[in-house]
Scaffold this motif. Structure first.
Motif, mmCIF file in Angstrom:
data_model
loop_
_atom_site.group_PDB
_atom_site.id
_atom_site.type_symbol
_atom_site.label_atom_id
_atom_site.label_comp_id
_atom_site.label_asym_id
_atom_site.label_seq_id
_atom_site.Cartn_x
_atom_site.Cartn_y
_atom_site.Cartn_z
ATOM 1 N N MET A 25 0.853 -1.189 0.000
ATOM 2 C CA MET A 25 0.000 0.000 0.000
ATOM 3 C C MET A 25 0.889 1.239 0.000
ATOM 4 O O MET A 25 1.745 1.400 0.881
ATOM 5 C CB MET A 25 -0.894 0.010 1.242
ATOM 6 C CG MET A 25 -1.704 1.288 1.417
ATOM 7 S SD MET A 25 -3.181 1.324 0.423
ATOM 8 C CE MET A 25 -4.286 0.402 1.500
ATOM 9 N N ALA A 26 0.692 2.117 -0.969
ATOM 10 C CA ALA A 26 1.437 3.372 -1.008
ATOM 11 C C ALA A 26 0.911 4.296 0.084
ATOM 12 O O ALA A 26 -0.281 4.563 0.163
ATOM 13 C CB ALA A 26 1.296 4.027 -2.374
ATOM 14 N N THR A 27 1.805 4.756 0.937
ATOM 15 C CA THR A 27 1.392 5.635 2.018
ATOM 16 C C THR A 27 1.374 7.082 1.540
ATOM 17 O O THR A 27 1.714 7.383 0.389
ATOM 18 C CB THR A 27 2.334 5.478 3.230
ATOM 19 O OG1 THR A 27 1.844 6.260 4.320
ATOM 20 C CG2 THR A 27 3.750 5.937 2.891
ATOM 21 N N THR A 28 0.981 7.971 2.412
ATOM 22 C CA THR A 28 0.942 9.391 2.084
ATOM 23 C C THR A 28 2.310 10.022 2.341
ATOM 24 O O THR A 28 3.187 9.435 2.962
ATOM 25 C CB THR A 28 -0.103 10.107 2.948
ATOM 26 O OG1 THR A 28 0.124 9.792 4.333
ATOM 27 C CG2 THR A 28 -1.505 9.706 2.565
ATOM 28 N N ASN A 29 2.461 11.237 1.886
ATOM 29 C CA ASN A 29 3.633 12.038 2.222
ATOM 30 C C ASN A 29 3.143 13.234 3.023
ATOM 31 O O ASN A 29 2.499 14.120 2.465
ATOM 32 C CB ASN A 29 4.354 12.503 0.957
ATOM 33 C CG ASN A 29 5.712 13.118 1.249
ATOM 34 O OD1 ASN A 29 6.089 13.306 2.400
ATOM 35 N ND2 ASN A 29 6.456 13.436 0.196
ATOM 36 N N CYS A 36 7.538 8.506 10.781
ATOM 37 C CA CYS A 36 6.862 9.801 10.633
ATOM 38 C C CYS A 36 7.548 10.754 9.671
ATOM 39 O O CYS A 36 6.887 11.497 8.948
ATOM 40 C CB CYS A 36 6.719 10.469 11.998
ATOM 41 S SG CYS A 36 5.544 9.641 13.087
ATOM 42 N N SER A 37 8.892 10.791 9.667
ATOM 43 C CA SER A 37 9.581 11.689 8.741
ATOM 44 C C SER A 37 10.296 10.919 7.632
ATOM 45 O O SER A 37 11.033 11.503 6.835
ATOM 46 C CB SER A 37 10.585 12.576 9.489
ATOM 47 O OG SER A 37 11.689 11.823 9.957
ATOM 48 N N ALA A 38 10.078 9.609 7.564
ATOM 49 C CA ALA A 38 10.741 8.783 6.547
ATOM 50 C C ALA A 38 10.208 9.112 5.156
ATOM 51 O O ALA A 38 9.063 9.544 4.991
ATOM 52 C CB ALA A 38 10.539 7.305 6.850
ATOM 53 N N ASP A 39 11.042 8.895 4.157
ATOM 54 C CA ASP A 39 10.557 9.029 2.792
ATOM 55 C C ASP A 39 9.494 7.953 2.556
ATOM 56 O O ASP A 39 9.686 6.784 2.937
ATOM 57 C CB ASP A 39 11.701 8.853 1.804
ATOM 58 C CG ASP A 39 11.300 9.276 0.406
ATOM 59 O OD1 ASP A 39 11.355 10.485 0.114
ATOM 60 O OD2 ASP A 39 10.904 8.396 -0.395
ATOM 61 N N PRO A 40 8.369 8.321 1.945
ATOM 62 C CA PRO A 40 7.273 7.344 1.776
ATOM 63 C C PRO A 40 7.683 6.068 1.061
ATOM 64 O O PRO A 40 7.093 5.005 1.300
ATOM 65 C CB PRO A 40 6.246 8.135 0.949
ATOM 66 C CG PRO A 40 6.515 9.567 1.269
ATOM 67 C CD PRO A 40 7.997 9.664 1.459
ATOM 68 N N SER A 41 8.700 6.139 0.202
ATOM 69 C CA SER A 41 9.140 4.955 -0.535
ATOM 70 C C SER A 41 9.701 3.877 0.379
ATOM 71 O O SER A 41 9.810 2.708 -0.025
ATOM 72 C CB SER A 41 10.197 5.348 -1.573
ATOM 73 O OG SER A 41 11.357 5.877 -0.930
#
Length: 766
Positions: free
Chosen positions: A71-75, A714-719
């Motif tokens: 599942m692609a998360t938000t940014n 929380c601050s990770a790149d969404p990828s």
């Protein structure tokens, strides 16, 4: 023969067309039901690994029947951000839920992104004394007049006495209402923009039940369904969760001091009896009127809480024995209920007595719930709930108290829709947690309780939600059921260091006992999925999803320190560093002097706030903005976007920053007045520090994470932090679903056109 073949071909074509039309028609509520199980923080990579190891048989079966995908998360990949997108079908720029925290418009202060705590008019506001006085006097006038009129023939006397009664009653009620009933009381506004998909379904007679989805407080808008609020519901102090800790250990200190805890230091008692307070709400959002109609403080002595003789006796022991509560003179100080602690060192237990409720708790155990009545005035009582864990009896008493939460039956602000549903759930299940951040992560993060106590509490929180889920599915009288569980996220936050041997806080001895805690919570999730599969039929669409995944957090990076070292954030003359320690309570107490005392805004062009946001000091937007015009604005942004990802941690040789995103590059629409100008996304093993989150500028750019909170996203790149997507139906396109895709998918499933709501996602089956 030829004619027969032609007819057969035509008949086949007609049947195929009809079948295609039937298959493409939207299903009605009677033909189809939907269950969505939402597990916070479940990581796609971890799930795939555990499935391959045979630990998740129910999810494995679901994937073989239907679909399993990342599942692609938000940014940014944060809980409130992601679930707000799921709820509305809008990306974070449109929902305006783009972080846990944001800059308060028109200031440099952080504020809570999900909910705004307000002071709302109570009843008729400043007219309360007049209206209640007149109503009470009029009723009494009519009653007295009728009694006298029928009991005596003296009409004038009856009228005269009745008028006198009217005047006296009005004066008494007027004065009592003015003293006892405030004109304003605490309220709340949900800051999320967009329409939840369940509201639209309900408006089309599709019934829904929604349990604990984040960013749904205050609860509102559900016509044909039911909703119980989740993350966003505060405790009685207005905080995301403020526990208390009672100890006789004079050397005890919290592990980090970044999560606010109310500490109560007690001196050792020779007889093992202690008197202290359970602290609840304050009175800062209550407003009363004086004789001139102006605001005044409550006159405590006139209300009978303290008088001059008793003031010197106002110890917790005296108050406990006389059933009196503590109301401080200062409005921002909490109200206290006296409690008595009786310690039995021989039996290793503590008896806790509060307002007639006495419970004895063994060392390492948890109490049942206490109903706590904070009597603010004779006419105004706030009812909260709390429970305790005895961590140690001797040589030092160590007692943990959960954040005091709204009582589900007496919540002052709606936590369910319809409002009485919370009370109906209470009548069926008894007391249950109402706090949005339902698992007490602060407790173990600050070493207030043991890891065993934390896990017990986390699964306790899960247990009642599970019971509500199964009961609802046994009597599946609605069409769409949405259930949220948070324990999977919270356990990973606090136990990740025990599966990462490279973590600076890895503990091999503790890992021998608790390294399987994360794996076990994934298995527990799988068990719940299996139980749900037993309770639904083949016509029910089942989804199992999460909002984001996880990475290890080994090092914290201070964004404001980076901005200072690179000339974007400038201190006042003579100041070289900002060596203060901020804590979460600084945010909720809104003490402006705690924020940015050393910053020279006349020279500062950028500052960091929230879990990864950078704001520019824009003229006309910030109070002391200096960047004037698009050219200056873009020049500073471009410099940060270029320089920050080039930063190298000399200790590891890694680049902590994956990318710095301009807001227009990740969101196609947003409010420029409140939306961060830049979004900084970190690499694996790194996260923005807690101190930078609150606007602090520590002296060092990095520090090792030596605390239980060791996994993050929380601050990770969404990828780097994909969530999970399971469906009982085959989904081939898109190959990587997004949370915003549920909005159009569910609406079109029931024949509702989603285009008028401008969703950011697509139908998963088209």
């Amino acid at each position: 023969m030829k004619l027969f073949k032609t007819k057969s071909i035509l008949m086949f074509i007609i049947i195929a067309i009809i079948a295609n039309l039937l298959l493409s028609m939207p299903l009605t509520a009677e033909e189809n039901k939907v269950v969505i199980l939402c597990f916070d923080g479940v990581d796609a990579g971890m799930t795939r690994t555990y499935m391959e190891e045979g630990l998740l048989p129910n999810l494995k079966a679901l994937s073989e029947k239907g679909t399993f995908a990342n599942m692609a998360t938000t940014n940014p990949p944060q809980t409130p951000v992601s679930w707000a997108a799921f709820t509305t079908g809008w990306h974070p720029g449109k929902t305006q839920i783009f972080d846990f925290l944001k800059r308060d418009a028109g200031s440099y202060l952080p504020t809570y992104c999900m909910v705004t705590i307000t002071s709302n008019k109570l009843f008729f506001g400043e007219l309360n004394p007049w209206i209640f006085g007149l109503l009470a006097a009029l009723i009494l006038f009519i009653v007295v007049y009728l009694i006298l009129r029928f009991s005596t023939k003296k009409k004038k006397l009856s009228l005269f006495v009745s008028l006198g009664t009217f005047i006296v009653a009005f004066i008494i009620v007027f004065l009592l209402v003015r003293a006892w009933i405030p004109v304003e009381i605490t309220g709340a506004n949900n800051n999320r923009k967009g329409t939840p998909f369940w509201d639209i379904l309900n408006n089309h007679d599709i019934k829904t039940k929604v349990f604990n989805i984040p960013v749904t407080f205050p609860a509102a808008g559900v016509k044909n369904g039911k909703l119980l609020s989740g993350l966003g519901v505060p405790d009685v102090t207005g905080s995301i969760g403020k526990p208390a800790y009672y100890t006789t250990d004079e050397k005890f200190k919290p592990a980090t001091g970044e999560f606010t805890v109310a500490f109560n230091q007690m001196h050792l008692s020779s007889d093992g009896i202690y008197y202290t307070y359970v602290y609840g709400p304050d009175r800062k959002n209550l407003r009363f009127l004086n004789e001139e109609g102006k605001e005044e403080e409550i006159d405590l002595q006139s209300l009978g809480y303290l008088n001059e003789e008793e003031e010197i006796k106002s110890s917790p022991e005296y108050m406990f024995n006389n059933d009196v509560i503590l109301i401080p003179e200062e409005k921002n100080e909490p109200i206290g209920i006296p409690m008595k602690l009786t310690v039995n060192t021989k039996e290793r237990q503590v008896t806790i007595e509060i307002q007639g409720n006495s419970q004895t708790i063994k060392e390492g155990g948890w109490s049942d719930w206490y109903e706590l009545r904070f009597k603010i005035t004779p006419a105004l009582t706030f009812v909260g709930i709390g429970r305790f864990s005895v961590q140690e009896v001797s040589p030092n008493l160590k007692l943990y108290c959960s954040p005091i939460q709204f009582h589900p039956k007496y919540a002052p602000i709606a936590i369910s829709a319809p409002r009485n549903w919370a009370e109906q759930l209470f009548d069926r299940y008894g007391i249950y947690k109402t706090l949005g951040w339902g698992v007490d992560t602060w407790s173990y993060q600050e070493d207030l309780i043991s890891p065993a106590s934390f896990l017990e509490e986390a699964y306790y929180s899960r247990g009642l939600k599970e019971a509500m889920l199964y009961d609802s599915l046994e009597n599946f009288d609605h069409d769409v059921h949405i259930q949220y569980f948070e324990y999977t996220d919270r356990i990973q936050h606090l136990f990740w260091r025990l599966i990462d041997e490279g973590h600076p806080y890895y503990d091999s001895k503790l890992a021998m006992v608790y390294s399987k805690s994360i794996r076990e919570c994934y298995k527990d999730m799988d068990r719940i999925v299996g139980e749900v599969m037993k309770r639904i039929n083949d016509k029910t669409d089942l989804y199992v999803i999460s909002d984001h995944g996880f990475v290890s957090w080994r090092k914290a990076i201070n964004y404001n320190t980076w901005l200072h070292e690179n000339g974007f954030l400038v201190f006042k003359e003579g100041i070289t560093s900002d060596n203060r320690d901020m804590e979460l309570d600084d945010l909720f107490q809104k003490k402006s002097e705690n924020f940015w005392p050393n910053v020279d805004w006349s020279k500062t062009t950028a500052y960091a706030l929230g879990i990864g946001n950078i704001y520019l000091n824009v003229a006309g937007r910030e109070p002391n903005g200096i960047l004037d015009g698009e050219e200056e604005y873009n020049k500073v942004r471009d410099q940060i976007v270029k320089l920050m990802p080039q930063t190298v941690d000399p200790d590891t040789g890694m680049k902590p920053i994956v990318a710095v995103y301009k807001r227009e590059d990740i969101w196609d629409s947003f409010d420029p007045k409140i939306t961060p100008d830049l979004r900084v996304c970190t690499n694996e093993y790194y996260r923005v520090s807690w101190q930078s989150t609150l606007g602090n500028t520590p002296p060092n750019l990095y520090y090792d994470v030596k605390s239980n909170w060791s996994g993050d996203h929380c601050s990770a790149d969404p990828s780097l932090v994909d969530g999970i997507f399971f469906s009982s139906k085959k989904v081939t396109k898109p190959t990587k679903p997004k949370l915003v895709d549920f909005f159009p998918t569910l609406l079109e499933l029931y024949g509702i056109n989603p285009t008028e709501y401008s969703p950011s996602g697509v139908n998963l089956y088209k």
